[in-house]
Each structure stands twice: as C-alpha cells, then as structure tokens.
Write a protein that holds these residues in place. Structure first.
Motif, mmCIF file in Angstrom:
data_model
loop_
_atom_site.group_PDB
_atom_site.id
_atom_site.type_symbol
_atom_site.label_atom_id
_atom_site.label_comp_id
_atom_site.label_asym_id
_atom_site.label_seq_id
_atom_site.Cartn_x
_atom_site.Cartn_y
_atom_site.Cartn_z
ATOM 1 N N ALA A 23 -76.194 96.676 19.411
ATOM 2 C CA ALA A 23 -75.892 97.987 19.089
ATOM 3 C C ALA A 23 -76.098 99.047 20.134
ATOM 4 C CB ALA A 23 -76.967 98.417 17.795
ATOM 5 N N ASP A 24 -75.147 100.056 20.340
ATOM 6 C CA ASP A 24 -75.321 101.130 21.615
ATOM 7 C C ASP A 24 -75.364 102.507 20.928
ATOM 8 O OD1 ASP A 24 -75.168 101.996 24.002
ATOM 9 O OD2 ASP A 24 -73.304 101.242 24.537
ATOM 10 N N PRO A 25 -76.511 102.920 20.840
ATOM 11 C CA PRO A 25 -76.875 104.161 20.377
ATOM 12 C C PRO A 25 -76.068 105.388 21.124
ATOM 13 C CG PRO A 25 -78.925 103.473 20.767
ATOM 14 C CD PRO A 25 -77.686 102.246 21.119
ATOM 15 N N MET A 26 -76.229 104.853 22.449
ATOM 16 C CA MET A 26 -75.842 106.218 23.466
ATOM 17 C C MET A 26 -74.200 106.142 23.335
ATOM 18 S SD MET A 26 -76.821 108.267 25.505
ATOM 19 C CE MET A 26 -76.577 109.123 26.761
ATOM 20 N N LEU A 27 -73.508 105.189 23.000
ATOM 21 C CA LEU A 27 -72.024 105.099 22.909
ATOM 22 C C LEU A 27 -71.737 106.130 21.425
ATOM 23 C CD1 LEU A 27 -69.198 104.079 23.746
ATOM 24 C CD2 LEU A 27 -69.460 102.194 22.213
ATOM 25 N N VAL A 28 -72.257 105.882 20.510
ATOM 26 C CA VAL A 28 -72.351 106.516 19.356
ATOM 27 C C VAL A 28 -72.329 107.926 19.498
ATOM 28 C CG1 VAL A 28 -72.869 106.787 16.942
ATOM 29 C CG2 VAL A 28 -72.891 104.498 17.724
ATOM 30 N N VAL A 29 -73.496 108.224 20.059
ATOM 31 C CA VAL A 29 -73.830 109.846 20.446
ATOM 32 C C VAL A 29 -72.667 110.487 21.338
ATOM 33 C CG1 VAL A 29 -75.355 111.361 21.437
ATOM 34 C CG2 VAL A 29 -76.318 109.443 19.990
ATOM 35 N N MET A 30 -72.411 109.676 22.308
ATOM 36 C CA MET A 30 -71.405 110.262 23.296
ATOM 37 C C MET A 30 -69.903 110.354 22.486
ATOM 38 S SD MET A 30 -72.296 110.967 26.546
ATOM 39 C CE MET A 30 -73.476 112.035 25.522
ATOM 40 N N GLY A 31 -69.817 109.446 21.804
ATOM 41 C CA GLY A 31 -68.469 109.395 20.927
ATOM 42 C C GLY A 31 -68.366 110.678 19.977
ATOM 43 N N ILE A 32 -69.481 110.851 19.324
ATOM 44 C CA ILE A 32 -69.545 112.366 18.607
ATOM 45 C C ILE A 32 -69.558 113.545 19.111
ATOM 46 C CG2 ILE A 32 -71.100 113.335 16.809
ATOM 47 C CD1 ILE A 32 -71.923 110.610 15.692
ATOM 48 N N LEU A 33 -70.165 113.490 20.336
ATOM 49 C CA LEU A 33 -70.223 114.732 21.417
ATOM 50 C C LEU A 33 -68.841 114.984 21.890
ATOM 51 C CD1 LEU A 33 -72.106 116.843 22.540
ATOM 52 C CD2 LEU A 33 -72.345 115.284 24.540
ATOM 53 N N LEU A 34 -68.175 113.978 22.254
ATOM 54 C CA LEU A 34 -66.572 113.948 22.936
ATOM 55 C C LEU A 34 -65.777 114.449 21.902
ATOM 56 C CD1 LEU A 34 -64.711 113.488 24.916
ATOM 57 C CD2 LEU A 34 -64.298 111.018 24.112
ATOM 58 N N ALA A 36 -66.456 116.304 19.303
ATOM 59 C CA ALA A 36 -67.270 117.837 18.669
ATOM 60 C C ALA A 36 -66.560 118.583 20.015
ATOM 61 C CB ALA A 36 -68.374 117.816 18.533
ATOM 62 N N THR A 37 -66.473 118.102 21.034
ATOM 63 C CA THR A 37 -66.328 119.062 22.397
ATOM 64 C C THR A 37 -64.692 119.287 22.353
ATOM 65 O OG1 THR A 37 -67.930 118.101 23.790
ATOM 66 C CG2 THR A 37 -66.136 119.145 24.804
ATOM 67 N N VAL A 38 -64.044 118.077 21.882
ATOM 68 C CA VAL A 38 -62.363 118.305 22.095
ATOM 69 C C VAL A 38 -62.057 119.274 20.868
ATOM 70 C CG1 VAL A 38 -60.242 117.114 21.117
ATOM 71 C CG2 VAL A 38 -61.905 115.940 23.061
ATOM 72 N N PHE A 39 -62.686 119.281 19.834
ATOM 73 C CA PHE A 39 -62.202 120.123 18.537
ATOM 74 C C PHE A 39 -62.769 121.830 19.042
ATOM 75 C CE2 PHE A 39 -62.321 116.649 15.563
ATOM 76 C CZ PHE A 39 -60.778 117.012 15.001
ATOM 77 N N TRP A 40 -63.852 121.777 19.633
ATOM 78 C CA TRP A 40 -64.428 123.175 20.183
ATOM 79 C C TRP A 40 -63.390 123.719 21.183
ATOM 80 C CZ3 TRP A 40 -66.502 124.808 24.714
ATOM 81 C CH2 TRP A 40 -66.980 126.149 24.871
ATOM 82 N N VAL A 41 -63.015 122.921 22.119
ATOM 83 C CA VAL A 41 -62.284 123.277 23.209
ATOM 84 C C VAL A 41 -60.808 123.688 22.567
ATOM 85 C CG1 VAL A 41 -60.911 122.605 25.383
ATOM 86 C CG2 VAL A 41 -63.201 122.149 24.990
ATOM 87 N N GLY A 42 -60.200 122.885 21.752
ATOM 88 C CA GLY A 42 -59.163 123.195 21.005
ATOM 89 C C GLY A 42 -59.044 124.252 20.274
#
Length: 147
Positions: A23-34, A36-42
C-alpha cells in the motif's frame, strides 16, 4: 522468513513510505491532489476565458455577440490575440447608433404611411386698398417706388 528491520533503519518509518503489504498512501494522496488541482485550474481557465463575455453582457447585443465569437475563435484556434481583441472590445462602450436610427426610421415610416390631406385652397385675393396703384413712379434716387 521473519520480518526484521535493519539495525540502521528507524523503528517508525514516515507515513509516505510504502508498507510491506504494497500500500502506498503517498501515491493515493498525490493522485487525489493532482485530480483536484486539474479541476481547479480548468475551472479557473474557463472563468478567465469567459471574462470578456461576462464584461460585454451588459452592453449592446451586437457587441456581446462579436465578443462571444472572438472568444470561440480564440478557444478553437489557440490564437490568444482574438481573446485580447474580445477583451478590449468588451471594455469599450460603443455609442448607441441603433436607437436614433430606429427612431428616424419609425418617423419616416409614419410620414410615408400618413394619408395625404386635401390640397389647400388658394388664398382669396383681397381688393387693393383705396389709393393703391400698381403703377410705379420714379423716386428721388432714380428707382421705382409705389405711390
């Protein structure tokens, strides 16, 4: 095989280090952040892209339509000069030529549709006052005058 830590390894690894189970919690957190950032920038991009149209919305209909078309052209061609032109056009208040022209056209139409009136009768000629003569007599300066 027993799970033993290396003697130099810390006993409590940080949360972002993947565990033994994969399990890689940092990958999950970074994926969600990415995401969210794409939707916000869009969303920010769409708000910025529609700025000239929102500015021109309070102006005349023709000006609003021209700004909207310039925005669409810039969106599909990726030529930002059209967006800049639309923004400048939205910032300028164009004089209203339509209302006076419409008023003139309505007035001309009313004049054209007006029913012609009966022709005015010729004024009756009044008799000349007593002592008036249409004969001209010479004056002191050599011109002609009425008696």
């Amino acid at each position: 095989m027993s799970q033993q830590l290396h003697p130099a390894a810390p006993h409590h690894p940080p949360f972002f280090v993947p565990g033994a189970d994969g399990a890689d919690p940092m990958l999950v957190v970074m994926g969600i952040l990415l995401i969210a950032t794409v939707f916000w920038v869009g969303t920010l991009y769409w708000k910025l892209h529609s700025l000239p149209e929102r500015m021109a919305h309070k102006s005349q209909k023709l000006q609003f339509e021209i700004v909207a078309v310039l925005g669409l052209i810039s969106l599909f061609t990726h030529m930002h000069i059209f967006w800049v032109a639309g923004l400048l056009l939205a910032m300028i208040d164009l004089p209203d030529f339509g209302t006076p022209m419409r008023s003139i056209a309505d007035s001309v139409e009313r004049i054209a549709d007006a029913t012609p009136e009966a022709p005015a009768l010729a004024p009756e000629t009044e008799p000349a006052p007593a002592g008036y003569s249409d004969v001209r007599t010479p004056t002191k300066r050599g011109g002609h005058g009425h008696v």
